[in-house]
Motif scaffolding. Structure first.
Motif, PDB file in Angstrom:
ATOM      1  N   GLN A  89      -6.747  -3.125  -7.516  1.00 52.18           N
ATOM      2  CA  GLN A  89      -7.973  -2.338  -7.313  1.00 52.18           C
ATOM      3  C   GLN A  89      -7.848  -1.336  -6.168  1.00 52.18           C
ATOM      4  OE1 GLN A  89     -10.258  -6.145  -6.894  1.00 52.18           O
ATOM      5  NE2 GLN A  89     -11.690  -5.164  -8.312  1.00 52.18           N
ATOM      6  N   HIS A 115      -1.060  10.430  -1.040  1.00 59.34           N
ATOM      7  CA  HIS A 115      -2.304  10.997  -0.507  1.00 59.34           C
ATOM      8  C   HIS A 115      -2.373  10.942   1.027  1.00 59.34           C
ATOM      9  CE1 HIS A 115      -3.863  11.205  -4.591  1.00 59.34           C
ATOM     10  NE2 HIS A 115      -3.495   9.939  -4.765  1.00 59.34           N
ATOM     11  N   PRO A 175      -5.916   1.458  -5.401  1.00 62.21           N
ATOM     12  CA  PRO A 175      -5.905   2.922  -5.552  1.00 62.21           C
ATOM     13  C   PRO A 175      -7.289   3.512  -5.810  1.00 62.21           C
ATOM     14  CG  PRO A 175      -4.033   1.964  -6.698  1.00 62.21           C
ATOM     15  CD  PRO A 175      -4.899   0.820  -6.277  1.00 62.21           C
ATOM     16  N   ALA A 176      -8.022   2.942  -6.759  1.00 63.15           N
ATOM     17  CA  ALA A 176      -9.343   3.487  -7.093  1.00 63.15           C
ATOM     18  C   ALA A 176     -10.331   3.283  -5.950  1.00 63.15           C
ATOM     19  CB  ALA A 176      -9.867   2.834  -8.370  1.00 63.15           C
ATOM     20  N   SER A 177     -10.308   2.102  -5.326  1.00 56.04           N
ATOM     21  CA  SER A 177     -11.251   1.811  -4.241  1.00 56.04           C
ATOM     22  C   SER A 177     -10.989   2.684  -3.020  1.00 56.04           C
ATOM     23  CB  SER A 177     -11.149   0.331  -3.844  1.00 56.04           C
ATOM     24  OG  SER A 177     -11.499  -0.497  -4.922  1.00 56.04           O
ATOM     25  N   HIS A 231      -9.619   5.662  -3.051  1.00 66.31           N
ATOM     26  CA  HIS A 231     -10.059   7.024  -3.406  1.00 66.31           C
ATOM     27  C   HIS A 231     -11.563   7.156  -3.198  1.00 66.31           C
ATOM     28  CE1 HIS A 231     -10.150  10.859  -5.480  1.00 66.31           C
ATOM     29  NE2 HIS A 231     -11.120  10.388  -6.269  1.00 66.31           N
ATOM     30  N   THR A 232     -12.322   6.103  -3.544  1.00 68.48           N
ATOM     31  CA  THR A 232     -13.778   6.140  -3.412  1.00 68.48           C
ATOM     32  C   THR A 232     -14.205   6.211  -1.945  1.00 68.48           C
ATOM     33  OG1 THR A 232     -14.080   4.898  -5.469  1.00 68.48           O
ATOM     34  CG2 THR A 232     -15.916   4.896  -3.906  1.00 68.48           C
ATOM     35  N   GLN A 257       1.098   4.419  -5.749  1.00 70.97           N
ATOM     36  CA  GLN A 257       0.088   5.379  -6.191  1.00 70.97           C
ATOM     37  C   GLN A 257      -0.710   5.949  -5.020  1.00 70.97           C
ATOM     38  OE1 GLN A 257      -2.202   3.708  -9.634  1.00 70.97           O
ATOM     39  NE2 GLN A 257      -0.819   1.956  -9.410  1.00 70.97           N
ATOM     40  N   ILE A 258      -0.778   5.195  -3.934  1.00 73.16           N
ATOM     41  CA  ILE A 258      -1.576   5.596  -2.769  1.00 73.16           C
ATOM     42  C   ILE A 258      -0.796   6.507  -1.827  1.00 73.16           C
ATOM     43  CG2 ILE A 258      -2.639   4.689  -0.658  1.00 73.16           C
ATOM     44  CD1 ILE A 258      -3.384   2.179  -2.308  1.00 73.16           C
ATOM     45  N   ALA A 285       0.768  -0.811  -6.209  1.00 72.45           N
ATOM     46  CA  ALA A 285      -0.456  -0.096  -5.832  1.00 72.45           C
ATOM     47  C   ALA A 285      -0.167   0.965  -4.774  1.00 72.45           C
ATOM     48  CB  ALA A 285      -1.494  -1.090  -5.309  1.00 72.45           C
ATOM     49  N   ARG A 327     -13.921   9.472   0.051  1.00 72.78           N
ATOM     50  CA  ARG A 327     -14.867  10.541  -0.291  1.00 72.78           C
ATOM     51  C   ARG A 327     -16.277  10.244   0.196  1.00 72.78           C
ATOM     52  NH1 ARG A 327     -14.187  12.076  -6.507  1.00 72.78           N
ATOM     53  NH2 ARG A 327     -15.482  13.802  -5.767  1.00 72.78           N
TER      54      ARG A 327
END
Length: 497
Positions: free
Chosen positions: A339, A237, A341-343, A345-346, A233-234, A230, A349
């Motif tokens: 979960q 950023h 990477p997606a969390s 990113h959310t 992927q993070i 995970a 923002r």
């Protein structure tokens, strides 16, 4: 030493949340003119990591502490903690499973107490043979997210909490559990650590953003591969990189060895990680406040992040889930590694000011509770009327050994004595067996000596010269007949002594 109140909690070991709760209460009450000291089940000095000098509550009582002085339980998941679990965290090293109950019993006897829950003062405290009532027990924002399966334990817990002068819990799960026990006076009190941003303002750093992480040692062991996948992927950023910080170095908490092992595994997969080895609780707060986002298994990493308005998410841990659902549901909790990477990113923002109203509301509730606590403390006996608590035993002697070392030594002495006794028993049994073996050998030799002539005589009687004489009386015994008196005489040998 003449305190207005005792701050009581799990201050005797290094754990970020427990030490921070004591720090926050001390500062907030001092602003109101209240002088406090820290107490726990064992004494310790954690000033080197931002904690304080911690006194044993049992030593304080034995040396003249007035039970009328208010005792403020500062919070934490302490309501159902057993002596066994507490002492396992406090021991110099992780305890072998079979020694935990023995050590717990030893410490109980050494402290002279019979309380079942170490971090909850009972209505009456037994110190050796004497019993002293606590007149002003205040429980602020404690955690009770799980009840025992033992009905007797739950009844003792109910009796301990129901007799308190003031009691509050930090999440709705704990309040529901308390009311299921019949504690109807329980109210909500935000975790006191939410006030840390007011007590210690931190300016946001200017520069590349970094991600701050915290994972318990056993969580890292179980989930290293999934976390590294995970984080791969993070990582792109966050220009400031990925950083891994501590929250507690007590047994069964965090482990720098595990951190550096995880760092090595991550770097082998091209995921660079910086380990932050500081154990100072205020430095850890600054690290959280300065991060672009926080991922953790620690409840107080999340609480401090909320106080400073830092985006956060937490992994799937029951205690953290209960608090987050009640007080911080805007940000993700109960996460699994896949979960992240997606969390993340959310939440990066999300508009941060949206949570300010909730933070302001909780700080106002904290302020009201502090006013009530201050009123109770001031209404107790004036400071000048109380006998002073001795800093040292009335008859000072050589420093007593650490309770753990003394208990471990007694256990080892008992085990050594037991081993010696067993060795003596084995030695005696070995002597008996050796004697029996020698006797058996002797009997076997005698038996063999007696059997050999019998076999020889049998062989002789079966030879042609020894058989029935032709012409003799039919059926009469010959010399080779074993039933012949002469044969019996030949077969008998004297037994040598």
């Amino acid at each position: 030493m003449n305190p207005d109140a005792i701050l009581f909690g799990a201050f005797e070991r290094h754990n970020f949340g427990d030490l921070l709760m004591g720090y926050a209460f001390e500062k907030l009450l001092r602003q109101r003119g209240i002088n406090t000291i820290h107490a726990s089940i064992l004494d310790n000095d954690l000033t080197a990591c931002g904690g304080t000098r911690v006194h044993s509550i049992f030593d304080l009582l034995a040396n003249g502490l007035d039970p009328d002085i208010p005792v403020l339980h500062v919070g934490g998941e302490t309501a159902t903690c057993s002596f066994n679990d507490a002492l396992a965290c406090d021991s110099p090293a992780p305890l072998p499973y079979h020694l935990k109950d023995i050590i717990s019993s030893e410490i109980h006897q050494e402290l002279g107490t019979d309380r079942p829950f170490p971090y909850l003062t009972p209505p009456k405290e037994r110190i050796n043979t004497a019993s002293k009532p606590w007149e002003n027990r205040l429980f602020y924002g404690i955690g009770l997210t799980q009840l025992s399966d033992d009905r007797a334990d739950n009844e003792r817990l109910r009796a301990t909490l129901a007799a308190a002068r003031m009691i509050s819990f930090r999440d709705t799960h704990s309040i529901r559990n308390a009311r299921s026990l019949g504690i109807t006076q329980a109210t909500y009190a935000p975790d006191i650590v939410l006030s840390i941003s007011q007590l210690m303002p931190v300016s946001k750093p200017i520069g590349p953003s970094s991600l701050l992480m915290h994972f318990k040692g056993d969580y890292l062991r179980r989930n290293s591969a999934e976390l590294i996948h995970a984080l791969s992927q993070i990582a792109p950023h966050f220009e400031g990189g990925l950083k891994l910080g501590l929250a507690g170095t007590a047994n069964y908490h965090d482990s720098l060895d595990e951190y550096y092992r995880f760092k090595q595994l991550a770097e082998e997969s091209s995921v660079p990680i910086e380990v932050l080895p500081s154990v100072d609780i205020l430095t850890i707060c600054q690290q959280i406040a300065s991060a672009a986002a926080v991922i953790s298994t620690s409840l107080h990493y999340r609480i401090v992040a909320r106080s400073y308005g830092v985006p956060r998410l937490t992994m799937n841990m029951h205690k953290v889930n209960c608090w987050s659902e009640s007080n911080d549901a805007l940000y993700p909790f109960g996460m699994e590694p896949g979960q992240l990477p997606a969390s993340l990113h959310t939440i990066m923002r999300m508009e941060r000011p949206v949570e300010d109203s909730g933070q302001t509301k909780d700080l106002a509730i904290i302020d009201r509770h502090l006013e009530a606590i201050t009123g109770i403390i001031r209404s107790s006996a004036p400071n000048s009327d109380r006998p002073k608590v001795s800093e040292s035993p009335p008859q000072p002697g050589p420093p007593s050994p650490d309770l753990w070392i003394a208990s471990m030594a007694r256990c080892l002495d008992d085990r050594d004595s037991s081993i010696r006794t067993q060795a003596e028993i084995i030695k005696f049994q070995d002597a008996v067996l050796s004697s029996k073996a020698r006797l058996l050998g002797r009997l076997l030799r005698l038996l063999i000596a007696s059997v050999r002539p019998l076999r020889a005589s049998t062989v002789t009687s079966s030879s042609p010269a020894s058989q029935h004489v032709p012409g003799g009386p039919q059926g009469s015994a010959g010399k080779g007949d074993p039933h012949h008196p002469i044969a019996h005489q030949k077969a008998v040998h004297p037994i040598e002594p």
